[in-house]
Scaffold this motif. Structure first.
Motif, short mmCIF file in Angstrom:
data_model
loop_
_atom_site.label_atom_id
_atom_site.label_comp_id
_atom_site.label_asym_id
_atom_site.label_seq_id
_atom_site.Cartn_x
_atom_site.Cartn_y
_atom_site.Cartn_z
N MET A 50 0.86 -1.18 0.00
CA MET A 50 0.00 0.00 0.00
C MET A 50 0.89 1.23 0.00
O MET A 50 1.81 1.34 0.81
CB MET A 50 -0.90 0.02 1.24
N ASP A 51 0.62 2.16 -0.92
CA ASP A 51 1.30 3.45 -0.97
C ASP A 51 0.27 4.51 -0.57
O ASP A 51 -0.62 4.84 -1.34
CB ASP A 51 1.84 3.72 -2.37
N ALA A 52 0.38 5.01 0.65
CA ALA A 52 -0.55 6.01 1.17
C ALA A 52 -0.03 7.40 0.83
O ALA A 52 1.08 7.75 1.22
CB ALA A 52 -0.71 5.84 2.68
N GLY A 53 -0.83 8.16 0.10
CA GLY A 53 -0.40 9.46 -0.40
C GLY A 53 0.11 9.26 -1.82
O GLY A 53 1.28 9.46 -2.11
N ALA A 54 -0.76 8.84 -2.69
CA ALA A 54 -0.39 8.40 -4.04
C ALA A 54 0.33 9.47 -4.86
O ALA A 54 1.18 9.15 -5.69
CB ALA A 54 -1.63 7.92 -4.80
N GLY A 55 0.02 10.73 -4.63
CA GLY A 55 0.69 11.81 -5.35
C GLY A 55 0.64 11.63 -6.86
O GLY A 55 -0.41 11.31 -7.42
N THR A 56 1.76 11.79 -7.52
CA THR A 56 1.83 11.69 -8.98
C THR A 56 1.76 10.25 -9.48
O THR A 56 1.57 10.01 -10.66
CB THR A 56 3.13 12.28 -9.51
N GLY A 57 1.94 9.29 -8.57
CA GLY A 57 1.98 7.88 -8.96
C GLY A 57 3.40 7.37 -9.15
O GLY A 57 3.61 6.22 -9.52
#
Length: 179
Positions: free
Chosen positions: A21-28
């Motif tokens: 899980m990447d929390a704070g996806a931002g730009t990807g």
């Protein structure tokens, strides 16, 4: 900063078959690195801002990746994708939310940790709590929301001019495909 992202990914210590899980996806950007390493089907992302999620998905698609990215409160996590083997947060937290621990029961959590009056370091949890060296940088703090559309429109033109002066690539370009 890509160097900080790479440091965080190194601390995350992903292995073949891990669900992340990447929390704070931002730009990807982190999602693309993770999808490249683990396959899109093992990578999940969450961000509170629907416009950011939409752009991240577009960036990922243009780079040929399709991790599962949702709009939601990252502090609550995404139980529908759990359990995770690794959890990465790209925003600072004063404490690790218990939902992350529940959703990553036997894994590792990496997050920028600290408060608003000192520099941040990374918290690494994997059965024990560690803290890495002071990074000397500031992170977006959990709970910070995008300004209203009216405020955003008033400042977006000025912001784009500043960005283009500092970084001559057009906003929204395919930066992620340069990986």
């Amino acid at each position: 900063m890509p160097s900080l992202m790479l440091e965080m990914l190194q601390l995350l210590d992903v292995r073949e078959g891990h669900r992340v899980m990447d929390a704070g996806a931002g730009t990807g950007y982190n999602l693309a690195w993770l999808a490249h390493r683990l396959g899109s089907h093992n990578v999940f992302g969450i961000d509170i801002d629907p416009l950011i999620v939409e752009q991240a998905v577009k960036n990922l698609e243009s780079a040929g990746y399709s991790p599962h990215v949702v709009c939601g409160d990252a502090e609550m996590g995404y139980p529908d994708g759990a359990p995770y083997d690794r959890w990465l947060a790209t925003f600072a937290v004063p404490e690790i939310p218990y939902a992350w621990v529940e959703q990553t029961p036997a894994g590792r959590i990496v997050a920028p940790w600290g408060g608003s009056y000192h520099s941040y370091s990374f918290a690494v949890l994997d059965g024990s709590v560690q803290s890495t060296a002071d990074l000397g940088c500031q992170w977006l703090v959990v709970g910070v929301r995008r300004p209203s559309k009216a405020i955003w429109k008033a400042f977006s033109g000025a912001f784009q001019r500043i960005v283009q002066r500092r970084w001559p690539l057009p906003v929204g370009s395919r930066l992620i495909s340069a990986m």
